[in-house]
Design a protein around this motif. Structure first.
Motif, PDB file in Angstrom:
ATOM      1  N   ASP A   1      14.569   1.791 -12.152  1.00 10.03           N
ATOM      2  CA  ASP A   1      15.699   1.943 -11.219  1.00 10.03           C
ATOM      3  C   ASP A   1      15.248   1.911  -9.765  1.00 10.03           C
ATOM      4  N   SER A   2      14.161   2.631  -9.448  1.00 12.49           N
ATOM      5  CA  SER A   2      13.726   2.660  -8.039  1.00 12.49           C
ATOM      6  C   SER A   2      13.202   1.287  -7.617  1.00 12.49           C
ATOM      7  N   PHE A   3      12.513   0.625  -8.540  1.00 14.89           N
ATOM      8  CA  PHE A   3      12.009  -0.704  -8.222  1.00 14.89           C
ATOM      9  C   PHE A   3      13.168  -1.682  -8.017  1.00 14.89           C
ATOM     10  N   THR A   4      14.150  -1.646  -8.936  1.00 11.41           N
ATOM     11  CA  THR A   4      15.298  -2.560  -8.854  1.00 11.41           C
ATOM     12  C   THR A   4      16.047  -2.370  -7.533  1.00 11.41           C
ATOM     13  N   GLU A   5      16.212  -1.093  -7.167  1.00 10.61           N
ATOM     14  CA  GLU A   5      16.934  -0.790  -5.925  1.00 10.61           C
ATOM     15  C   GLU A   5      16.227  -1.441  -4.724  1.00 10.61           C
ATOM     16  N   THR A   6      14.901  -1.308  -4.663  1.00 10.39           N
ATOM     17  CA  THR A   6      14.134  -1.885  -3.560  1.00 10.39           C
ATOM     18  C   THR A   6      14.174  -3.417  -3.602  1.00 10.39           C
ATOM     19  N   PHE A   7      13.986  -3.966  -4.796  1.00  7.76           N
ATOM     20  CA  PHE A   7      13.957  -5.421  -4.985  1.00  7.76           C
ATOM     21  C   PHE A   7      15.292  -6.051  -4.580  1.00  7.76           C
TER      22      PHE A   7
ATOM     23  N   ASP B   1       0.802  -1.229   0.000  1.00  7.19           N
ATOM     24  CA  ASP B   1       0.000   0.000   0.000  1.00  7.19           C
ATOM     25  C   ASP B   1       0.830   1.272   0.000  1.00  7.19           C
ATOM     26  N   SER B   2       1.970   1.222   0.672  1.00  6.35           N
ATOM     27  CA  SER B   2       2.767   2.436   0.773  1.00  6.35           C
ATOM     28  C   SER B   2       3.354   2.867  -0.572  1.00  6.35           C
ATOM     29  N   PHE B   3       3.246   1.976  -1.579  1.00  6.00           N
ATOM     30  CA  PHE B   3       3.762   2.340  -2.902  1.00  6.00           C
ATOM     31  C   PHE B   3       2.623   2.447  -3.928  1.00  6.00           C
ATOM     32  N   SER B   4       1.413   2.700  -3.445  1.00  6.42           N
ATOM     33  CA  SER B   4       0.258   2.657  -4.355  1.00  6.42           C
ATOM     34  C   SER B   4       0.251   3.792  -5.371  1.00  6.42           C
ATOM     35  N   GLY B   5       1.161   4.742  -5.204  1.00 10.39           N
ATOM     36  CA  GLY B   5       1.208   5.856  -6.146  1.00 10.39           C
ATOM     37  C   GLY B   5       1.653   5.478  -7.544  1.00 10.39           C
TER      38      GLY B   5
END
Ligand SMILES: [Zn+2]
Length: 391
Positions: free
Chosen positions: A204-210, A194-198
């Motif tokens: 790049d941001s997804f890869t970093e988190t993953f 939910d905190s990423f529902s935007g």
């Protein structure tokens, strides 16, 4: 525990030699009366004689196999007895109307008899279900796991079931429980959070988190698992461009939530990123190959499609475990294990979901070319303790 990693190479016991229940050694056939061989006897050697001489020849091997507790290298969570999952699913990958035909399969008839014999009850679905309800999960779980003689289970907890039990709870039945992390599940969990529902993700941001999440759990898990076969197939492109992966991510983000990733470029990208981590962290990657439920397109589950990944030098030192005997592509899997050092085989699900003849022939096919110490046991148990026992 890190020591579990080693068991992939050294201690996983090929359980084919111990499958008395499943008929490997006594050549029993579904529905055949005990002690009667289905094959035509030669005049000089009756079936009972032949069996006795086989028994004598392999007595020591049988004893060793029966006494050695096995590492069940691929399984899933158990569910509470109040789960909505029908017990018939214990015997079949089928769903919906197809599940009603499951009792007419050879493996169902054999498996039901084996469970009834373990429980000491009548071999009917009704009586077995009555017995498990009366006994409760604790009791039937202990019976099944003790009979299975398993010392550790490595659990892919990315397969969701109603009233699924936490990993810790499995320790009531097995001394060691290791976690296998399903990479597609991790990616979906991050995006569905939910905190990423935007939907403001970039690749790049997804890869970093993953990658950060994978690295943070790397020391606490025993392996990774990919179900790319279920989503876009095994023809994974390890050189998929970031532009294509970004495009795939953007398409996925415009879809419905909860998100279920199917875009091939994104699936290939996730696989490649994860394989990088698996090499760095010395974690094996289990790969679904071959049959499963009808969510997959079996045509795309032939492990030969993995060629680009196998030929990629960056991943030459990883450990790829092809699950489910790659059935019906067992010969293909055997070939790959013989020419690629990074390929290992696992025959869970093929045993016990096939008929006796099917189990024997797929295991024989796995052994046609593959080094024996790369052919490993798992139950692919799920939801019901009986699946671990049958496996
Ligand atoms: Zn599985």
């Amino acid at each position: 525990p890190p020591s579990l990693h080693l068991q992939y190479n050294t201690h996983s016991v090929p359980r084919h030699a111990r499958q008395d229940r499943s008929g490997f050694r006594t050549v029993k056939q579904e529905g055949a009366a005990p002690g009667k061989s289905p094959t035509t006897p030669r005049l000089s050697e009756r079936p009972t004689d032949r069996r006795r001489s086989m028994e004598a020849r392999y007595a020591e091997l049988r004893r060793a196999v029966e006494e050695t507790a096995a590492v069940d290298a691929h399984a899933h969570n158990l569910v509470d007895t109040a789960s909505s999952l029908p017990f018939l699913r214990c015997f079949s990958e089928a769903d919906g109307d197809a599940l009603a035909f499951a009792p007419h399969s050879l493996s169902f008839k054999r498996s039901l008899k084996e469970i009834a014999a373990l429980y000491g009850c009548e071999a009917s679905l009704e009586k077995v279900e009555e017995f498990r309800k009366a006994q409760g999960l604790s009791s039937i779980g202990s019976k099944c796991f003790q009979a299975a003689n398993v010392s550790a289970i490595l659990v892919d907890d990315g397969l969701a079931f109603d009233k699924m039990l936490e990993l810790e709870v499995h320790k009531e039945f097995v001394p060691t429980v290791g976690r296998v992390l399903r990479i597609e599940w991790l990616a979906e969990t991050i995006i569905n959070d939910d905190s990423f529902s935007g939907s403001s993700w970039t690749l790049d941001s997804f890869t970093e988190t993953f990658v950060a999440k994978l690295k943070s759990v790397a020391s606490k898990i025993v392996g990774l698992k990919s179900i790319a076969a279920y989503r876009s197939g095994l023809e994974i492109d390890p050189c998929v461009s970031k532009t294509d992966a970004e495009d795939g991510l953007r398409k996925e983000l415009t879809g419905q939530r909860p998100l279920r990733i199917t875009n091939k470029s994104l699936i290939d990208y996730l696989f490649t990123c994860s394989l990088d981590i698996s090499v760095q962290s010395h974690l094996p990657m289990q790969i679904h190959t071959g049959f499963g439920d009808k969510d997959l397109d079996l045509r795309k589950c032939n492990p030969l499609y993995l060629r680009a990944v196998l030929e990629d030098e960056r991943f030459a030192k990883c450990q790829l475990v092809l699950l489910h005997a790659s059935y019906p592509y067992s010969k293909e899997a055997s070939y790959l294990a013989s020419v690629y050092s990074q390929v290992y085989l696992d025959f869970g699900l093929a045993i016990p979901k096939l008929s006796v003849q099917g189990m024997v022939s797929s295991l024989k096919e796995l052994l046609e070319l593959a080094p024996i110490n790369k052919v490993m046991f798992s139950s692919d148990g799920y939801a019901f303790p009986e699946t671990y026992y049958l496996g």
